[in-house]
Design an enzyme around this catalytic site. Structure first.
Site, PDB file in Angstrom:
ATOM      1  N   LYS A   1      12.469  -7.169   1.252  1.00  0.00           N
ATOM      2  CA  LYS A   1      11.646  -8.058   0.415  1.00  0.00           C
ATOM      3  C   LYS A   1      10.328  -7.306   0.225  1.00  0.00           C
ATOM      4  CE  LYS A   1       8.689 -10.754  -0.121  1.00  0.00           C
ATOM      5  NZ  LYS A   1       7.525 -10.459  -0.994  1.00  0.00           N
ATOM      6  N   PRO A   2      10.207  -6.599  -0.907  1.00  0.00           N
ATOM      7  CA  PRO A   2       8.971  -5.839  -1.112  1.00  0.00           C
ATOM      8  C   PRO A   2       7.823  -6.772  -1.486  1.00  0.00           C
ATOM      9  CG  PRO A   2      10.385  -5.650  -3.036  1.00  0.00           C
ATOM     10  CD  PRO A   2      11.132  -6.510  -2.053  1.00  0.00           C
TER      11      PRO A   2
ATOM     12  N   ASN B   1       0.806  -1.236   0.000  1.00  0.00           N
ATOM     13  CA  ASN B   1       0.000   0.000   0.000  1.00  0.00           C
ATOM     14  C   ASN B   1       0.839   1.286   0.000  1.00  0.00           C
ATOM     15  OD1 ASN B   1       0.666  -0.614   2.670  1.00  0.00           O
ATOM     16  ND2 ASN B   1      -1.165   0.360   3.499  1.00  0.00           N
TER      17      ASN B   1
ATOM     18  N   CYS C   1      -3.288   1.348   6.626  1.00  0.00           N
ATOM     19  CA  CYS C   1      -3.505   0.582   7.867  1.00  0.00           C
ATOM     20  C   CYS C   1      -4.162   1.454   8.920  1.00  0.00           C
ATOM     21  CB  CYS C   1      -2.179   0.048   8.378  1.00  0.00           C
ATOM     22  SG  CYS C   1      -0.938   1.310   8.631  1.00  0.00           S
TER      23      CYS C   1
ATOM     24  N   GLU D   1     -10.904  -5.831   8.689  1.00  0.00           N
ATOM     25  CA  GLU D   1     -10.290  -4.737   7.947  1.00  0.00           C
ATOM     26  C   GLU D   1     -10.820  -4.750   6.507  1.00  0.00           C
ATOM     27  OE1 GLU D   1      -6.076  -5.075   6.970  1.00  0.00           O
ATOM     28  OE2 GLU D   1      -5.780  -3.037   7.728  1.00  0.00           O
TER      29      GLU D   1
ATOM     30  N   GLU E   1       4.070  -4.935  12.228  1.00  0.00           N
ATOM     31  CA  GLU E   1       3.138  -3.807  12.045  1.00  0.00           C
ATOM     32  C   GLU E   1       2.018  -4.339  11.173  1.00  0.00           C
ATOM     33  OE1 GLU E   1       3.738  -0.951  13.510  1.00  0.00           O
ATOM     34  OE2 GLU E   1       5.873  -1.080  13.993  1.00  0.00           O
ATOM     35  N   LEU E   2       0.863  -4.587  11.777  1.00  0.00           N
ATOM     36  CA  LEU E   2      -0.170  -5.337  11.063  1.00  0.00           C
ATOM     37  C   LEU E   2      -1.406  -4.477  10.785  1.00  0.00           C
ATOM     38  CD1 LEU E   2       0.315  -8.663  13.054  1.00  0.00           C
ATOM     39  CD2 LEU E   2       1.529  -7.864  11.027  1.00  0.00           C
TER      40      LEU E   2
ATOM     41  N   GLY F   1       2.502  -5.835   7.249  1.00  0.00           N
ATOM     42  CA  GLY F   1       1.580  -6.533   6.356  1.00  0.00           C
ATOM     43  C   GLY F   1       0.348  -6.986   7.105  1.00  0.00           C
TER      44      GLY F   1
HETATM   45  P1  NAD Z   1       0.617  -9.364   3.192  1.00  0.00           P
HETATM   46  O1  NAD Z   1       0.650  -9.878   4.592  1.00  0.00           O
HETATM   47  O2  NAD Z   1      -0.160 -10.097   2.204  1.00  0.00           O
HETATM   48  O3  NAD Z   1       2.109  -9.278   2.603  1.00  0.00           O
HETATM   49  C1  NAD Z   1       3.108  -8.525   3.227  1.00  0.00           C
HETATM   50  C2  NAD Z   1       4.466  -9.059   2.805  1.00  0.00           C
HETATM   51  O4  NAD Z   1       4.670 -10.351   3.373  1.00  0.00           O
HETATM   52  C3  NAD Z   1       4.644  -9.214   1.316  1.00  0.00           C
HETATM   53  O5  NAD Z   1       5.918  -8.760   0.958  1.00  0.00           O
HETATM   54  C4  NAD Z   1       4.530 -10.715   1.119  1.00  0.00           C
HETATM   55  O6  NAD Z   1       5.184 -11.211  -0.017  1.00  0.00           O
HETATM   56  C5  NAD Z   1       5.194 -11.209   2.379  1.00  0.00           C
HETATM   57  N1  NAD Z   1       4.865 -12.571   2.749  1.00  0.00           N
HETATM   58  C6  NAD Z   1       3.766 -13.307   2.407  1.00  0.00           C
HETATM   59  N2  NAD Z   1       3.825 -14.525   2.992  1.00  0.00           N
HETATM   60  C7  NAD Z   1       4.966 -14.554   3.705  1.00  0.00           C
HETATM   61  C8  NAD Z   1       5.577 -15.530   4.531  1.00  0.00           C
HETATM   62  N3  NAD Z   1       5.013 -16.719   4.750  1.00  0.00           N
HETATM   63  N4  NAD Z   1       6.752 -15.219   5.129  1.00  0.00           N
HETATM   64  C9  NAD Z   1       7.324 -14.017   4.941  1.00  0.00           C
HETATM   65  N5  NAD Z   1       6.798 -13.059   4.166  1.00  0.00           N
HETATM   66  C10 NAD Z   1       5.628 -13.314   3.559  1.00  0.00           C
HETATM   67  O7  NAD Z   1       0.160  -7.857   3.329  1.00  0.00           O
HETATM   68  P2  NAD Z   1      -0.245  -6.856   2.146  1.00  0.00           P
HETATM   69  O8  NAD Z   1      -1.549  -7.308   1.592  1.00  0.00           O
HETATM   70  O9  NAD Z   1       0.901  -6.650   1.264  1.00  0.00           O
HETATM   71  O10 NAD Z   1      -0.455  -5.487   2.955  1.00  0.00           O
HETATM   72  C11 NAD Z   1      -1.681  -5.052   3.450  1.00  0.00           C
HETATM   73  C12 NAD Z   1      -1.741  -5.264   4.948  1.00  0.00           C
HETATM   74  O11 NAD Z   1      -0.663  -4.575   5.574  1.00  0.00           O
HETATM   75  C13 NAD Z   1      -3.004  -4.679   5.551  1.00  0.00           C
HETATM   76  O12 NAD Z   1      -3.516  -5.565   6.515  1.00  0.00           O
HETATM   77  C14 NAD Z   1      -2.505  -3.410   6.229  1.00  0.00           C
HETATM   78  O13 NAD Z   1      -3.294  -2.971   7.318  1.00  0.00           O
HETATM   79  C15 NAD Z   1      -1.145  -3.820   6.667  1.00  0.00           C
HETATM   80  N6  NAD Z   1      -0.308  -2.641   6.890  1.00  0.00           N
HETATM   81  C16 NAD Z   1       0.060  -2.346   8.174  1.00  0.00           C
HETATM   82  C17 NAD Z   1       0.804  -1.201   8.420  1.00  0.00           C
HETATM   83  C18 NAD Z   1       1.217  -0.836   9.821  1.00  0.00           C
HETATM   84  O14 NAD Z   1       2.075   0.023   9.965  1.00  0.00           O
HETATM   85  N7  NAD Z   1       0.652  -1.444  10.869  1.00  0.00           N
HETATM   86  C19 NAD Z   1       1.179  -0.376   7.356  1.00  0.00           C
HETATM   87  C20 NAD Z   1       0.781  -0.719   6.070  1.00  0.00           C
HETATM   88  C21 NAD Z   1       0.042  -1.859   5.839  1.00  0.00           C
END
Ligand code: NAD
Length: 511
Positions: free
Chosen positions: A171-172, A148, A277, A375, A243-244, A221
Site C-alpha cells: 500500500k504505497p 519520500n 528519515c 522532525e 520504521e518511523l 512512515g
Molecule cells: P505517513 O505516516 O503519513 O504515511 C505512511 C503510510 O501510511 C502511507 O501509505 C499512508 O497512506 C498510510 N496510512 C495513513 N494512515 C494510515 C492508517 N490509519 N493505517 C494504515 N496506514 C495508514 O508518513 P509519510 O508522510 O508518508 O512519510 C514520512 C514519514 O516517514 C517521516 O516521518 C519519515 O521520517 C518516515 N520515514 C521513516 C523511515 C524509516 O526507515 N524509519 C524511512 C522513510 C520515512
C-alpha cells in the site's frame, strides 16, 4: 489504471489525483482500493503463496535477478515516474533508490537460504533432547510505505519478504502511488508469478484494510500513523515492524576533520530536500571549532544548486508533499521568533511554480525550538554551539526520537565511545546515513523512532513465523516428571531444586 491487473476486478473509484510537485502539473489519477478490493488481492496472494514458497530459494533468487535486469534496463522510465511524483532529481532516483534496491536483490538472493535455514540448539539441561528452530514465511505480508523513497521503501522492502517465500501486498503512499505500481508492473513483466507482488492504492483506510487481511505488517512512515498501525495490529495480534521518523543529531567534536564533516552535513541535511528519515536534522558543534565549521557549511550550502529535476544538473529538487513545506516554514518561523538567525536560505521560493524551500542554515538555535525537537523533514540545517562532548551527548539524547546519529572526530576510539552513549538505533562515525547501505547490520529506531528493524538476519526472519522443534532422542518408556508421581520423585525434585541455591548449606542440607 495503467499498471498491473490486480485491481481491475474490484469496484473502484479514481479519486487520488497526483500532481508533479516540481511543476504543479497533473500526473495521473489512481483508484482507491476499498475493503473488497484488498480482500480480493489478499485472496489472490494466498492462492499464489504455496507455489512461490515451493520453488525454493535458488529459483526465487533467479527470478528476482531477472527483475533486477528489468529495473536496470528501465531505469530512465523509473526515474521519470519517481521524479515526476516526488520532485527529486533523476540522479537521486539512481543513487538513493535503484542502487539500494538492486543491491538488495543480490544481497537477499545470496543470503536468504542461510539466514532462514534451521538453527540447531544444544539443550543445556535436557541432554536427551534435540532442538532446532525453523522459519516459516508469513503467507501474506502487507507493506505500507511513505512518499519520500517511494520505489525503494515499497518494492525494496518487499525483496527480503519475497526471498523468504511470502507474497506481498504493497500500500504505497497516496502522495506517490505510481512508483510502486510501476515496480510491480516491471516485476511481473520480468517473470514474477501472478499474485506474488501486488499493489493496492489508496489512503489510510486502504492501509487499515491491508492490516486486516495480511498476516504481518511492515510499516514505514510517521510516528503518528505508526501508533495507529500498532494499535490495529495490537487488536488483531498481528506481528508488525514500525520504521518511523527521526531527529538525527550530528555531533562535531573539536578534533573532527571539518572539511569532511561540513560536506557530510550539507549532503546529509539537504539530500532529497531533507526528506529523509535518517537525514542530519540537528547539529552540535564543540565551541573551539564552531565558527570554522559553520563558515564551511554556509559556504557549501551557497553552492548547492536547486531547481526542477529536468533543468540541468541540480543537487536539490522540489519538496514532495504540500503540508511538508508548510511544516518547514513553520519550524523556521518558530525558530526565528525564538531568536534563531538564518545564515543562508530561510524561505519558500516563489520564483518557481513547484514546492521549493531554499537550502537553509540556522544558528543560535536551542531546544525550546520546534526545529530542534520535532522532525522537520526539509532542507534545513540548525547548528548549535556546545561547551563540550558531555553537553553534545546530553542534547543529542534530549529527544523522543532515536533513529540515526553521527559523531565526528579523528580519534576513532573516542568516536566509538561517544557513539555508545548516543541513544539511537544506528550511529555513524565520520559518516552520515551510510548504515542504510550496510545491509548486514540492523537498521531500526529506538524510542519513538520505531519497533523492529530492517536489514541483517532479523531483516528477513521478521517475515517468518518461528517454529521450535524439540525431539526426544532415546525413546525411553517414560520421563521422570511424568505420572504417577511418587514420594521418592517428590524428594528428588526438592533436592534438585536445592542445588540451584547458592552455598553448600543450601545445596546439601536444604529440606
Ligand atoms: P505517513 O505516516 O503519513 O504515511 C505512511 C503510510 O501510511 C502511507 O501509505 C499512508 O497512506 C498510510 N496510512 C495513513 N494512515 C494510515 C492508517 N490509519 N493505517 C494504515 N496506514 C495508514 O508518513 P509519510 O508522510 O508518508 O512519510 C514520512 C514519514 O516517514 C517521516 O516521518 C519519515 O521520517 C518516515 N520515514 C521513516 C523511515 C524509516 O526507515 N524509519 C524511512 C522513510 C520515512
Amino acid at each position: 489504471m495503467a499498471h498491473g491487473a490486480p485491481l481491475s476486478e474490484a469496484p473502484i473509484r479514481p479519486v487520488i489525483s497526483v500532481k508533479n510537485p516540481a511543476t504543479g502539473a497533473p500526473v495521473a489519477d489512481y483508484p482507491v482500493a476499498d475493503r473488497e478490493a484488498v480482500a480480493a488481492a489478499a485472496a489472490r496472494a494466498r492462492r499464489a503463496q504455496p507455489g512461490w514458497a515451493a520453488v525454493g530459494f535458488a529459483e526465487r533468487a533467479r527470478i528476482l535477478r531477472q527483475v533486477r535486469d528489468k529495473l536496470v534496463d528501465e531505469k530512465d522510465r523509473i526515474c521519470a515516474v519517481v521524479s515526476g511524483e516526488t520532485g527529486k532529481p533523476h540522479h537521486d532516483v539512481i543513487t538513493n533508490e535503484l542502487l539500494f534496491l538492486c543491491d538488495a536483490i543480490g544481497f537477499w538472493g545470496k543470503r536468504a537460504a542461510r539466514y532462514l535455514s534451521d538453527e540447531r540448539a544444544r539443550p543445556h539441561l535436557l541432554k536427551n533432547k534435540r532442538a532446532y528452530v525453523s522459519y516459516h514465511p508469513y503467507p501474506v505480508v502487507g507493506i505500507i510505505g511513505p512518499w519520500n523513497f517511494p520505489f525503494n521503501l515499497t518494492i525494496g522492502e518487499a525483496i527480503p519478504a519475497l526471498m523468504a517465500g511470502c507474497t506481498v501486498i504493497i500500500k504505497p503512499s497516496e502522495v506517490t502511488p505510481g512508483s510502486a505500481l510501476l515496480g510491480a508492473e516491471l516485476a511481473a513483466a520480468a517473470g514474477l508469478p501472478s499474485g506474488v507482488l501486488q499493489v493496492v492504492t489508496g489512503y489510510g483506510e486502504t492501509g487499515q484494510h491491508v492490516i486486516d487481511f495480511a498476516d504481518m505488517i511492515c510499516f514505514t512512515g510517521s510516528v503518528a500513523t505508526g501508533r495507529k498501525v500498532a494499535e490495529r495490529c495490537g487488536q488483531l495480534l498481528k506481528p508488525v515492524t514500525l520504521e518511523l521518523g527521526g531527529k538525527d543529531p550530528m555531533i562535531v567534536l573539536r578534533d573532527a576533520d571539518l572539511e569532511r564533516a561540513s560536506s557530510a552535513c550539507v549532503y546529509g541535511g539537504l539530500v532529497n530536500a531533507g526528506q529523509v528519515c535518517i537525514s542530519v536534522e540537528r547539529v552540535y558543534v564543540e565551541e573551539p571549532v564552531y565558527d570554522a565549521f559553520v563558515q564551511k557549511v554556509v559556504d557549501k550550502v551557497r553552492h548547492v544548486r536547486q531547481g526542477p529535476p529536468g533543468a540541468g544538473l541540480v543537487e536539490v529538487g522540489a519538496m514532495t508533499f504540500p503540508p511538508q513545506i508548510d511544516k518547514v516554514e513553520r519550524h523556521v518561523a518558530d525558530a526565528m521568533a525564538h531568536g534563531a538567525r538564518v545564515l543562508v536560505g530561510g524561505k519558500r521560493r516563489t520564483d518557481l511554480p513547484g514546492l521549493y524551500f531554499e537550502p537553509t542554515v540556522l544558528v543560535d538555535v536551542n531546544h525550546d525550538m520546534d526545529v530542534m525537537r520535532d522532525e522537520t523533514f526539509g532542507p534545513v540545517i540548525p547548528i548549535m554551539r556546545v561547551r563540550d562532548e558531555e553537553e553534545a551527548i546530553h542534547l543529542a539524547n534530549d529527544s523522543r526520537y532515536g533513529l540515526d546519529a553521527s559523531v565526528w572526530t579523528k580519534d576513532l576510539a573516542r568516536g566509538a565511545r561517544v557513539a555508545r552513549r548516543v541513544q539511537s538505533g544506528a550511529v555513524c562515525v565520520n559518516d552520515v546515513m551510510v548504515n542504510f547501505a550496510v545491509t548486514e547490520v540492523p537498521m531500526g529506531g529506538w524510542k519513538e523512532s520505531g519497533v523492529g528493524h530492517r536489514h541483517g538476519p532479523g531483516g528477513i526472519r521478521k517475515f517468518c513465523a518461528q517454529q521450535t522443534v524439540v525431539i526426544d532422542r532415546f525413546g525411553t518408556r517414560s520421563e521422570i516428571n511424568w505420572w504417577p508421581m511418587t514420594p521418592r520423585k517428590v524428594k528428588l525434585f526438592r533436592r534438585v531444586l536445592n542445588l540451584f541455591g547458592s552455598g553448600w548449606r543450601r545445596k546439601l542440607l536444604g529440606s
